[in-house]
Enzyme design. Structure first.
Site, PDB file in Angstrom:
ATOM      1  N   SER A   1     -14.176   4.225   1.515  1.00  0.00           N
ATOM      2  CA  SER A   1     -12.906   3.989   1.996  1.00  0.00           C
ATOM      3  C   SER A   1     -12.729   4.960   3.388  1.00  0.00           C
ATOM      4  O   SER A   1     -13.612   5.886   3.334  1.00  0.00           O
ATOM      5  CB  SER A   1     -11.860   4.074   1.067  1.00  0.00           C
ATOM      6  OG  SER A   1     -10.704   4.544   1.960  1.00  0.00           O
TER       7      SER A   1
ATOM      8  N   TYR B   1      -7.644   9.535  -5.426  1.00  0.00           N
ATOM      9  CA  TYR B   1      -8.449   8.497  -4.551  1.00  0.00           C
ATOM     10  C   TYR B   1      -9.508   9.204  -3.416  1.00  0.00           C
ATOM     11  O   TYR B   1     -10.490   8.902  -3.597  1.00  0.00           O
ATOM     12  CB  TYR B   1      -7.433   7.320  -4.102  1.00  0.00           C
ATOM     13  CG  TYR B   1      -8.118   6.383  -3.339  1.00  0.00           C
ATOM     14  CD1 TYR B   1      -8.638   5.269  -4.291  1.00  0.00           C
ATOM     15  CD2 TYR B   1      -8.108   5.925  -2.113  1.00  0.00           C
ATOM     16  CE1 TYR B   1      -9.385   4.095  -3.714  1.00  0.00           C
ATOM     17  CE2 TYR B   1      -8.735   4.903  -1.524  1.00  0.00           C
ATOM     18  CZ  TYR B   1      -9.281   3.890  -2.220  1.00  0.00           C
ATOM     19  OH  TYR B   1      -9.811   2.728  -1.893  1.00  0.00           O
TER      20      TYR B   1
ATOM     21  N   LYS C   1     -13.508   9.119  -3.243  1.00  0.00           N
ATOM     22  CA  LYS C   1     -14.145   8.372  -2.070  1.00  0.00           C
ATOM     23  C   LYS C   1     -15.049   9.206  -1.260  1.00  0.00           C
ATOM     24  O   LYS C   1     -16.064   8.917  -0.476  1.00  0.00           O
ATOM     25  CB  LYS C   1     -13.155   7.465  -1.223  1.00  0.00           C
ATOM     26  CG  LYS C   1     -12.515   6.265  -1.871  1.00  0.00           C
ATOM     27  CD  LYS C   1     -13.550   5.422  -2.433  1.00  0.00           C
ATOM     28  CE  LYS C   1     -12.750   4.055  -3.056  1.00  0.00           C
ATOM     29  NZ  LYS C   1     -13.736   2.980  -3.503  1.00  0.00           N
TER      30      LYS C   1
HETATM   31  N1  LIG Z   1      -8.124  -3.000   0.190  1.00  0.00           N
HETATM   32  C1  LIG Z   1      -8.154  -1.627   0.787  1.00  0.00           C
HETATM   33  O1  LIG Z   1      -7.287  -1.343   1.869  1.00  0.00           O
HETATM   34  C2  LIG Z   1      -9.495  -1.005   0.733  1.00  0.00           C
HETATM   35  C3  LIG Z   1      -9.544   0.067   1.625  1.00  0.00           C
HETATM   36  C4  LIG Z   1     -10.588   0.824   1.512  1.00  0.00           C
HETATM   37  C5  LIG Z   1     -11.511   0.856   0.633  1.00  0.00           C
HETATM   38  N2  LIG Z   1     -11.294  -0.341  -0.570  1.00  0.00           N
HETATM   39  C6  LIG Z   1     -12.331  -0.291  -1.565  1.00  0.00           C
HETATM   40  O2  LIG Z   1     -12.571  -1.688  -1.408  1.00  0.00           O
HETATM   41  C7  LIG Z   1     -13.292  -1.839  -3.112  1.00  0.00           C
HETATM   42  C8  LIG Z   1     -12.689  -3.285  -3.523  1.00  0.00           C
HETATM   43  O3  LIG Z   1     -11.079  -3.220  -3.546  1.00  0.00           O
HETATM   44  P1  LIG Z   1     -10.225  -4.380  -3.094  1.00  0.00           P
HETATM   45  O4  LIG Z   1      -9.474  -3.738  -2.009  1.00  0.00           O
HETATM   46  O5  LIG Z   1     -10.838  -5.674  -3.110  1.00  0.00           O
HETATM   47  O6  LIG Z   1      -9.299  -4.615  -4.555  1.00  0.00           O
HETATM   48  P2  LIG Z   1      -9.111  -5.543  -5.489  1.00  0.00           P
HETATM   49  O7  LIG Z   1      -8.108  -5.092  -6.565  1.00  0.00           O
HETATM   50  O8  LIG Z   1      -8.597  -6.825  -4.746  1.00  0.00           O
HETATM   51  O9  LIG Z   1     -10.649  -5.775  -5.982  1.00  0.00           O
HETATM   52  C9  LIG Z   1     -11.126  -4.989  -7.002  1.00  0.00           C
HETATM   53  C10 LIG Z   1     -11.931  -5.288  -8.157  1.00  0.00           C
HETATM   54  O10 LIG Z   1     -12.558  -4.807  -8.715  1.00  0.00           O
HETATM   55  C11 LIG Z   1     -12.295  -4.894 -10.372  1.00  0.00           C
HETATM   56  N3  LIG Z   1     -12.449  -4.035 -11.155  1.00  0.00           N
HETATM   57  C12 LIG Z   1     -11.556  -3.025 -11.383  1.00  0.00           C
HETATM   58  N4  LIG Z   1     -12.123  -1.750 -12.470  1.00  0.00           N
HETATM   59  C13 LIG Z   1     -13.188  -2.401 -12.668  1.00  0.00           C
HETATM   60  C14 LIG Z   1     -14.279  -1.774 -13.886  1.00  0.00           C
HETATM   61  N5  LIG Z   1     -14.211  -0.901 -14.388  1.00  0.00           N
HETATM   62  N6  LIG Z   1     -15.557  -2.474 -13.654  1.00  0.00           N
HETATM   63  C15 LIG Z   1     -15.846  -3.689 -12.942  1.00  0.00           C
HETATM   64  N7  LIG Z   1     -14.799  -4.052 -12.197  1.00  0.00           N
HETATM   65  C16 LIG Z   1     -13.686  -3.595 -11.789  1.00  0.00           C
HETATM   66  C17 LIG Z   1     -11.280  -5.613 -10.206  1.00  0.00           C
HETATM   67  O11 LIG Z   1     -10.864  -6.368 -11.563  1.00  0.00           O
HETATM   68  C18 LIG Z   1     -11.179  -6.304  -8.975  1.00  0.00           C
HETATM   69  O12 LIG Z   1     -11.616  -7.881  -9.057  1.00  0.00           O
HETATM   70  C19 LIG Z   1     -12.458  -0.742  -3.984  1.00  0.00           C
HETATM   71  O13 LIG Z   1     -13.815   0.201  -4.049  1.00  0.00           O
HETATM   72  C20 LIG Z   1     -11.649   0.059  -2.843  1.00  0.00           C
HETATM   73  O14 LIG Z   1     -11.478   1.215  -3.317  1.00  0.00           O
HETATM   74  C21 LIG Z   1     -10.125  -0.966  -0.392  1.00  0.00           C
END
Ligand SMILES: NC(=O)c1ccc[n+]([C@@H]2O[C@H](COP(=O)([O-])OP(=O)(O)OC[C@H]3O[C@@H](n4cnc5c(N)ncnc54)[C@H](O)[C@@H]3O)[C@@H](O)[C@H]2O)c1
Length: 287
Positions: A144, A157, A161
């Site tokens: 992230s 967080y 990251k």
């Molecule tokens: N959305 C943002 O703004 C953003 C920004 C930077 C980084 N990220 C990163 O992107 C990645 C995906 O997140 P997202 O934004 O799509 O969120 P999201 O909540 O839509 O998707 C995350 C998925 O991970 C799954 N998950 C949670 N715990 C788990 C576990 N223990 N084992 C397996 N799966 C698990 C959830 O069920 C979900 O389907 C994450 O690593 C998040 O930190 C997101």
């Protein structure tokens, strides 16, 4: 470098929602077979149905990435079913918020267990198999911008990251030393409107205790997510372009570079950390 993805196999953790779902769909559109991994069965079913509608092959495997045995079983099953794995997305992640000193031990255990140890487990179970398989492979770890800059209310967080960025950089170096044909990228998006603002939907009851001062920070994050200019599908497209061109740092939000530069200047010019975030209404209460 993996310029051609057609006919190859990708594994995506966190494929039941958000960025993971879009990564899986983007791989399917490239003509890849896709293994979906998540703890959300319903979410995986939806992703699987969307992939089937594209005429591509997908298999869903329930896997909690914080559990090394489940990640090991995921790798074994992926190779068993598809015969090879070329592209791994260590993407599953959750978010918590609030001041560092009131973050609960449960916040730390839950978030580091998934965001950081989940990636560690992916590297430990998949990279040795990729090395044994030989040929071009690639690992994408979802960090992230919180792995490159630090803002108030984000200690847990950001620590998770920053760990993913460090692990990815070291993995890259180690694979070059080993002369391996495995590429590495670290994906660093800013706000993208996904389910991340509602991460607690999947939080285990034994780790339920949350930061008592989280609310204003969580509210600010939800607001920022809703106004995210880049979609999960955009992130997936840029990421696959990055894999094909061998980019290591995949930054999806150009504007964030100013904040990264400010942090680097703070370090090099011996300054205290610059706060690059927007003010959080209602934050600052003592706990
Ligand atoms: N959305 C943002 O703004 C953003 C920004 C930077 C980084 N990220 C990163 O992107 C990645 C995906 O997140 P997202 O934004 O799509 O969120 P999201 O909540 O839509 O998707 C995350 C998925 O991970 C799954 N998950 C949670 N715990 C788990 C576990 N223990 N084992 C397996 N799966 C698990 C959830 O069920 C979900 O389907 C994450 O690593 C998040 O930190 C997101």
């Amino acid at each position: 470098m993996m310029r051609e993805l057609k006919g190859k196999t990708a594994v995506v953790t966190g494929a039941g929602s958000g960025i993971g779902r879009e990564l899986a769909l983007a791989c399917a559109r490239e003509g890849m077979g896709v293994v979906l991994a998540d703890i959300d069965d319903a979410g995986m079913r939806e992703t699987g149905a969307a992939i089937a509608a594209l005429g591509a092959r997908a298999e869903s495997i329930r896997c909690d990435v914080s559990n090394p045995l489940e990640v090991e079983a995921l790798a074994a099953r992926a190779w068993e079913r598809f015969g090879a794995v070329h592209l791994l997305f260590n993407n599953a992640g959750v978010a918590v918020a609030g001041p560092a000193w009131t973050a609960t031990l449960e916040d730390w255990k839950w978030t580091l267990g998934i965001n950081l140890m989940g990636v560690v487990h992916g590297v430990r179970s998949f990279v040795p198999r990729m090395l044994a398989q030989g040929g071009e492979c690639h690992v994408v770890n979802t960090a992230s911008v919180a792995g490159l800059v630090d803002i108030p209310g984000s200690a847990v967080y950001c620590v998770s990251k920053h760990g993913v960025v460090a692990l990815s950089e070291c993995l890259y170096h180690d694979l070059r030393v080993a002369k391996a044909s495995i590429g590495v990228s670290v994906l660093c998006p800013a706000y993208v409107n996904t389910g991340i603002g509602d991460s607690a939907r999947n939080r285990p009851t034994e780790l339920a205790a949350t930061n008592p001062l989280a609310a204003p920070y969580e509210e600010a994050v939800r607001h920022a997510l809703l106004h995210g200019k880049i979609t999960a599908a955009d992130v997936a497209r840029v990421t696959l372009e990055g894999v094909k061109s061998g980019r290591f740092y995949i930054l999806t939000h150009e504007k964030i570079k100013g904040a990264i530069e400010a942090r680097m200047r703070d370090i090099l010019e011996d300054r205290t950390p610059t706060d690059v975030s927007r003010p959080v209404p209602g934050a600052g209460a003592r706990g």
